[in-house]
Scaffold this motif. Structure first.
Motif, PDB file in Angstrom:
ATOM      1  N   THR A 262      33.047  -9.855  21.879  1.00 61.29           N
ATOM      2  CA  THR A 262      32.206 -10.898  21.279  1.00 61.29           C
ATOM      3  C   THR A 262      32.883 -11.473  20.046  1.00 61.29           C
ATOM      4  OG1 THR A 262      30.192  -9.774  22.042  1.00 61.29           O
ATOM      5  CG2 THR A 262      29.939 -11.434  20.328  1.00 61.29           C
ATOM      6  N   GLN A 263      33.315 -10.578  19.134  1.00 59.79           N
ATOM      7  CA  GLN A 263      33.968 -11.084  17.930  1.00 59.79           C
ATOM      8  C   GLN A 263      35.334 -11.677  18.248  1.00 59.79           C
ATOM      9  OE1 GLN A 263      35.205  -8.488  14.806  1.00 59.79           O
ATOM     10  NE2 GLN A 263      36.383  -7.131  16.130  1.00 59.79           N
ATOM     11  N   VAL A 264      36.012 -11.174  19.275  1.00 60.33           N
ATOM     12  CA  VAL A 264      37.310 -11.724  19.650  1.00 60.33           C
ATOM     13  C   VAL A 264      37.157 -13.188  20.075  1.00 60.33           C
ATOM     14  CG1 VAL A 264      39.215 -11.551  21.296  1.00 60.33           C
ATOM     15  CG2 VAL A 264      38.241  -9.470  20.295  1.00 60.33           C
ATOM     16  N   ALA A 265      36.134 -13.467  20.880  1.00 59.88           N
ATOM     17  CA  ALA A 265      35.873 -14.849  21.305  1.00 59.88           C
ATOM     18  C   ALA A 265      35.495 -15.721  20.110  1.00 59.88           C
ATOM     19  CB  ALA A 265      34.769 -14.870  22.356  1.00 59.88           C
ATOM     20  N   ALA A 266      34.696 -15.161  19.197  1.00 57.82           N
ATOM     21  CA  ALA A 266      34.313 -15.920  17.995  1.00 57.82           C
ATOM     22  C   ALA A 266      35.543 -16.229  17.143  1.00 57.82           C
ATOM     23  CB  ALA A 266      33.287 -15.131  17.188  1.00 57.82           C
ATOM     24  N   PHE A 267      36.454 -15.258  17.028  1.00 57.10           N
ATOM     25  CA  PHE A 267      37.698 -15.490  16.293  1.00 57.10           C
ATOM     26  C   PHE A 267      38.494 -16.617  16.960  1.00 57.10           C
ATOM     27  CE2 PHE A 267      38.458 -11.047  14.212  1.00 57.10           C
ATOM     28  CZ  PHE A 267      37.203 -11.093  13.647  1.00 57.10           C
ATOM     29  N   ASP A 268      38.620 -16.548  18.278  1.00 58.80           N
ATOM     30  CA  ASP A 268      39.383 -17.544  19.025  1.00 58.80           C
ATOM     31  C   ASP A 268      38.810 -18.943  18.818  1.00 58.80           C
ATOM     32  OD1 ASP A 268      41.320 -18.511  20.785  1.00 58.80           O
ATOM     33  OD2 ASP A 268      40.082 -18.143  22.560  1.00 58.80           O
ATOM     34  N   PHE A 269      37.486 -19.026  18.822  1.00 57.77           N
ATOM     35  CA  PHE A 269      36.828 -20.319  18.634  1.00 57.77           C
ATOM     36  C   PHE A 269      37.064 -20.874  17.240  1.00 57.77           C
ATOM     37  CE2 PHE A 269      33.054 -22.522  16.955  1.00 57.77           C
ATOM     38  CZ  PHE A 269      33.092 -23.669  17.739  1.00 57.77           C
ATOM     39  N   LEU A 270      36.777 -20.053  16.212  1.00 58.57           N
ATOM     40  CA  LEU A 270      36.786 -20.605  14.859  1.00 58.57           C
ATOM     41  C   LEU A 270      38.197 -20.796  14.317  1.00 58.57           C
ATOM     42  CD1 LEU A 270      34.541 -21.588  13.035  1.00 58.57           C
ATOM     43  CD2 LEU A 270      34.838 -19.542  11.669  1.00 58.57           C
ATOM     44  N   LEU A 271      39.134 -19.904  14.679  1.00 57.17           N
ATOM     45  CA  LEU A 271      40.503 -20.074  14.191  1.00 57.17           C
ATOM     46  C   LEU A 271      41.139 -21.342  14.754  1.00 57.17           C
ATOM     47  CD1 LEU A 271      41.859 -16.408  14.285  1.00 57.17           C
ATOM     48  CD2 LEU A 271      41.055 -17.714  12.307  1.00 57.17           C
ATOM     49  N   ASP A 272      40.621 -21.813  15.871  1.00 53.57           N
ATOM     50  CA  ASP A 272      41.067 -23.074  16.436  1.00 53.57           C
ATOM     51  C   ASP A 272      40.564 -24.259  15.605  1.00 53.57           C
ATOM     52  OD1 ASP A 272      42.496 -24.423  18.518  1.00 53.57           O
ATOM     53  OD2 ASP A 272      40.580 -25.019  19.397  1.00 53.57           O
ATOM     54  N   LYS A 273      39.462 -24.042  14.896  1.00 55.35           N
ATOM     55  CA  LYS A 273      38.854 -25.100  14.079  1.00 55.35           C
ATOM     56  C   LYS A 273      39.302 -25.028  12.609  1.00 55.35           C
ATOM     57  CE  LYS A 273      36.126 -26.128  17.555  1.00 55.35           C
ATOM     58  NZ  LYS A 273      36.342 -27.361  18.336  1.00 55.35           N
ATOM     59  N   LYS A 274      39.422 -23.786  12.111  1.00 56.97           N
ATOM     60  CA  LYS A 274      39.677 -23.570  10.688  1.00 56.97           C
ATOM     61  C   LYS A 274      40.784 -22.534  10.534  1.00 56.97           C
ATOM     62  CE  LYS A 274      36.362 -23.098   7.811  1.00 56.97           C
ATOM     63  NZ  LYS A 274      35.175 -22.597   7.080  1.00 56.97           N
ATOM     64  N   PRO A 275      42.017 -22.938  10.390  1.00 56.21           N
ATOM     65  CA  PRO A 275      43.090 -21.963  10.207  1.00 56.21           C
ATOM     66  C   PRO A 275      42.844 -21.096   8.975  1.00 56.21           C
ATOM     67  CG  PRO A 275      43.969 -24.150  10.651  1.00 56.21           C
ATOM     68  CD  PRO A 275      42.495 -24.317  10.400  1.00 56.21           C
ATOM     69  N   GLY A 276      43.094 -19.806   9.124  1.00 55.92           N
ATOM     70  CA  GLY A 276      42.908 -18.885   8.011  1.00 55.92           C
ATOM     71  C   GLY A 276      42.869 -17.457   8.501  1.00 55.92           C
ATOM     72  N   PRO A 277      42.851 -16.494   7.589  1.00 54.41           N
ATOM     73  CA  PRO A 277      42.804 -15.093   7.980  1.00 54.41           C
ATOM     74  C   PRO A 277      41.455 -14.733   8.598  1.00 54.41           C
ATOM     75  CG  PRO A 277      43.255 -15.356   5.615  1.00 54.41           C
ATOM     76  CD  PRO A 277      42.876 -16.684   6.147  1.00 54.41           C
ATOM     77  N   CYS A 278      41.434 -13.607   9.311  1.00 55.24           N
ATOM     78  CA  CYS A 278      40.179 -13.038   9.808  1.00 55.24           C
ATOM     79  C   CYS A 278      40.148 -11.563   9.427  1.00 55.24           C
ATOM     80  CB  CYS A 278      40.041 -13.229  11.317  1.00 55.24           C
ATOM     81  SG  CYS A 278      41.410 -12.561  12.288  1.00 55.24           S
ATOM     82  N   ALA A 279      39.011 -10.916   9.614  1.00 58.67           N
ATOM     83  CA  ALA A 279      38.888  -9.511   9.212  1.00 58.67           C
ATOM     84  C   ALA A 279      37.920  -8.781  10.124  1.00 58.67           C
ATOM     85  CB  ALA A 279      38.417  -9.409   7.759  1.00 58.67           C
ATOM     86  N   THR A 280      38.242  -7.523  10.380  1.00 57.72           N
ATOM     87  CA  THR A 280      37.361  -6.644  11.144  1.00 57.72           C
ATOM     88  C   THR A 280      37.596  -5.217  10.675  1.00 57.72           C
ATOM     89  OG1 THR A 280      36.616  -6.052  13.371  1.00 57.72           O
ATOM     90  CG2 THR A 280      38.987  -6.309  13.060  1.00 57.72           C
ATOM     91  N   ASN A 281      36.901  -4.245  11.285  1.00 61.85           N
ATOM     92  CA  ASN A 281      37.088  -2.872  10.822  1.00 61.85           C
ATOM     93  C   ASN A 281      38.162  -2.144  11.619  1.00 61.85           C
ATOM     94  OD1 ASN A 281      35.923  -1.518  13.146  1.00 61.85           O
ATOM     95  ND2 ASN A 281      33.902  -2.032  12.361  1.00 61.85           N
ATOM     96  N   LEU A 282      38.539  -0.968  11.139  1.00 66.39           N
ATOM     97  CA  LEU A 282      39.645  -0.212  11.721  1.00 66.39           C
ATOM     98  C   LEU A 282      39.389   0.237  13.148  1.00 66.39           C
ATOM     99  CD1 LEU A 282      40.695   2.012   8.688  1.00 66.39           C
ATOM    100  CD2 LEU A 282      42.158   0.386   9.883  1.00 66.39           C
ATOM    101  N   SER A 283      38.116   0.369  13.539  1.00 58.07           N
ATOM    102  CA  SER A 283      37.790   0.882  14.870  1.00 58.07           C
ATOM    103  C   SER A 283      37.561  -0.218  15.891  1.00 58.07           C
ATOM    104  CB  SER A 283      36.548   1.787  14.802  1.00 58.07           C
ATOM    105  OG  SER A 283      36.884   3.028  14.220  1.00 58.07           O
ATOM    106  N   SER A 284      37.825  -1.449  15.530  1.00 60.55           N
ATOM    107  CA  SER A 284      37.647  -2.561  16.470  1.00 60.55           C
ATOM    108  C   SER A 284      38.935  -2.804  17.267  1.00 60.55           C
ATOM    109  CB  SER A 284      37.248  -3.839  15.734  1.00 60.55           C
ATOM    110  OG  SER A 284      35.967  -3.692  15.159  1.00 60.55           O
TER     111      SER A 284
END
Length: 447
Positions: A262-284
Motif C-alpha cells: 500500500t505504501q509502496v504504491a503511494a510512494f510511486d504515485f507521489l514521487l512521480d508528482k513531487k520529487p523528494g525523499p521518502c521515509a518508512t520504518n526498518l521493518s517495512s
C-alpha cells in the motif's frame, strides 16, 4: 494481561485492565499536560466507545479543557479535527486492530501528531503522581459537537492538487469494501462518493464494533472480500482496520495486493508528482527503496512506530512516508496514517495510468516477508542483539531499533518486544523460502 501504558496512550481489555478509574486518571493527566486547552475527542465503533467517551469528555471538562466531540469517526478524521479547530491535542478512543473487547486512548499533540517520547513520559508521570487538579464549578470546560469533521477531512483531500475528482469519476470504478464493522464503513464510502465512485459492494459495513473477523487486515482474514471482488467484478477491493488508519487492497482479480505494498504504491504515485525523499520504518519492505530509486530519490528508515516515522520524515523533509502495515502518511494533509487519502491516491494512480490494479501490482518489485520470534525465557535479549551486531559487523548492521542486517538478497531485523519476553524476527527475501533461510541463518548464529 495488564494495562498497557506507553508514550502513545493506554490500552487494555475494558472492565479488567481498562477501567473507568484508569481512564479518568490518564485523561486528567493528558488534560493537565495540555494546559487545559481545547481537545478534540473521537472514537471508533467499539461497543465500549460511548462509555469511554463519556468518561473522557467529563474528565477533560473537570480539569478545565474545552472539548470538541466529533463522535464516531476514523482516526485520521479526528487528527484533521485538531487542525480544523486549532486545538491543543486530541484523544482518539480506539484499540486499532485489537479484538472488540479491547479499547484504548491514543493521544495527539497540538500538531496533530502522536506524542513523542518526552511528551508521553510527561503525561505518564502526571498520571502516576496524580498531579492534576480538578476545577471548581465556574471553571470547568465547555463541550461542542462537530458533526462536519468527516466532510472537512474529505474536502481537504479533494483540494490536493494531484487529486482529479473528474478523472476518477470518469473511470466508473466499481469498488469492493470490507471495513470490518469499524469506522471505515463511514469514512471510505464517503470519500469514494466524493470522488464520483457510484458502485460500492460492501460487506461487514455496519458500524457495530462487533467485528465479523479478526480486525487486523492480514491475508488470512481477507478471503471473503477477495471472493466479493471477483464475484462483483470490482476494479479494486478496499480493506481497513477498525479505526481506518491502515489500508489493504485487493486487485481486480481477487488477489491480495499485499499490505506492505500500500505504501509502496503511494510512494510511486507521489514521487512521480513531487520529487523528494521518502521515509518508512526498518521493518517495512525493501520495495520502498526500489521505488524511491526508480524516481531518483532516497528512502530513509526509522525505528518502528508511527511517531518515529513522522520524526524521520520531518528530519529529511520527506514528501511521503508510511509503514508497511498499510499506513500511508501524506504530509500535504497531516502527519498521520490515513486510509482515506490512501484510497484517493491509489484511485488517481489507476485512473491516470489507465491500468488495472492487477496489472499495476505486477509492475512492482516482488518480495516475501516472514515474521517469527525467539523466546527469551532466561536469555538476555540485549546480549543476543549485541551478538548479532558483532557477528555481522562486516555488513554494517543498522542498530537504530534492535539490529537489522541487510544481505544482497534480503534482510533480517531483530528487535525486542515491548510487551512479551521475545525477540521479533522479521525477514524478507525474493521468495518465502529465501526469507526463511535468512532468518534461520541469523537466529542460528546468535543462539
Amino acid at each position: 494481561m495488564a494495562l498497557m501504558i506507553s508514550v502513545s496512550g493506554i490500552r487494555g481489555i475494558f472492565g479488567t485492565d481498562l477501567t473507568p478509574e484508569n481512564l479518568g486518571r490518564f485523561t486528567a493527566a493528558f488534560g493537565a499536560w495540555s494546559s487545559s486547552g481545547k481537545i478534540v475527542v473521537g472514537r471508533d465503533t467499539r461497543v465500549t466507545g460511548q462509555i469511554c467517551e463519556d468518561i473522557v469528555v467529563a474528565t477533560l471538562q473537570s480539569v478545565g479543557c474545552d472539548v470538541v466531540k466529533v463522535g464516531v469517526a476514523p482516526t485520521p478524521t479526528v487528527a484533521m479535527g485538531v487542525h480544523k479547530h486549532d486545538a491543543d491535542g486530541a484523544i482518539i478512543i480506539s484499540a486499532s486492530h485489537n479484538p472488540e473487547e479491547w479499547n484504548a486512548l491514543k493521544l495527539l499533540n497540538g500538531k496533530s501528531e502522536f506524542l513523542d517520547a518526552e511528551e508521553g513520559e510527561k503525561v505518564i508521570q502526571i498520571s502516576e503522581e496524580q498531579s492534576y487538579q480538578y476545577k471548581p464549578f465556574d471553571e470547568i470546560g465547555s463541550v461542542e459537537v462537530d458533526s462536519q469533521a468527516l466532510d472537512y477531512h474529505i474536502q481537504k483531500i479533494l483540494a490536493l492538487p494531484y487529486i482529479d475528482q473528474e478523472l476518477i469519476a470518469s473511470k466508473d470504478f466499481t469498488i469492493g469494501l470490507d471495513p470490518v464493522n469499524g469506522t471505515g464503513g463511514i469514512g471510505i464510502p464517503a470519500i469514494l462518493e466524493a470522488l464520483g465512485v457510484d458502485t460500492i459492494h460492501a460487506i461487514n459495513e455496519e458500524p457495530t464494533g462487533l467485528f465479523a473477523h479478526n480486525p487486523e487486515p492480514l491475508p488470512e482474514h481477507l478471503q471473503d472480500i477477495s471472493a466479493l471482488v471477483k464475484e462483483k467484478e470490482c476494479d479494486l477491493g478496499i480493506v481497513t482496520d477498525p479505526d481506518a488508519d491502515r489500508l489493504a487492497l485487493i486487485t481486480d482479480q481477487g488477489r491480495l495486493f499485499g499490505e506492505e505494498y500500500t505504501q509502496v504504491a503511494a510512494f510511486d504515485f507521489l514521487l512521480d508528482k513531487k520529487p523528494g525523499p521518502c521515509a518508512t520504518n526498518l521493518s517495512s519492505s525493501r520495495a520502498a527503496e526500489d521505488i524511491a530509486k526508480k524516481h531518483g530519490q532516497q528512502c530513509h528508515r526509522s525505528a518502528v512506530g508511527e511517531i518515529n516515522v513522522v520524526q524521520k520524515m520531518k528530519e529529511v523533509d520527506a514528501v511521503i512516508g508510511g509503514e508497511g502495515n498499510g499506513g500511508v502518511i501524506n504530509p500535504d494533509l497531516h502527519y498521520g496514517r490515513d486510509a482515506l487519502v490512501g484510497v484517493a491516491m491509489i484511485l488517481q494512480l489507476l485512473a491516470e495510468r489507465d491500468i488495472t490494479a492487477d496489472e499495476y501490482r505486477a509492475t512492482l518489485p516482488d518480495y516475501e516477508m516472514r515474521k517469527s520470534k525467539m523466546q527469551l525465557a532466561d536469555v538476555d535479549g540485549d546480549a543476543i542483539l549485541q551478538k548479532a551486531q558483532a557477528v555481522y559487523q562486516d555488513l554494517d548492521p543498522d542498530t537504530t531499533d534492535g539490529v537489522k542486517i541487510d544481505f544482497e538478497d534480503g534482510w533480517v531485523h531483530l528487535r525486542k518486544s515491548n510487551t512479551e519476553p521475545i525477540i521479533r524476527v522479521y525477514s524478507e527475501g525474493t521468495t518465502a523460502e529465501k526469507a526463511k533461510v535468512l532468518a534461520d541463518k541469523v537466529v542460528k548464529a546468535v543462539q
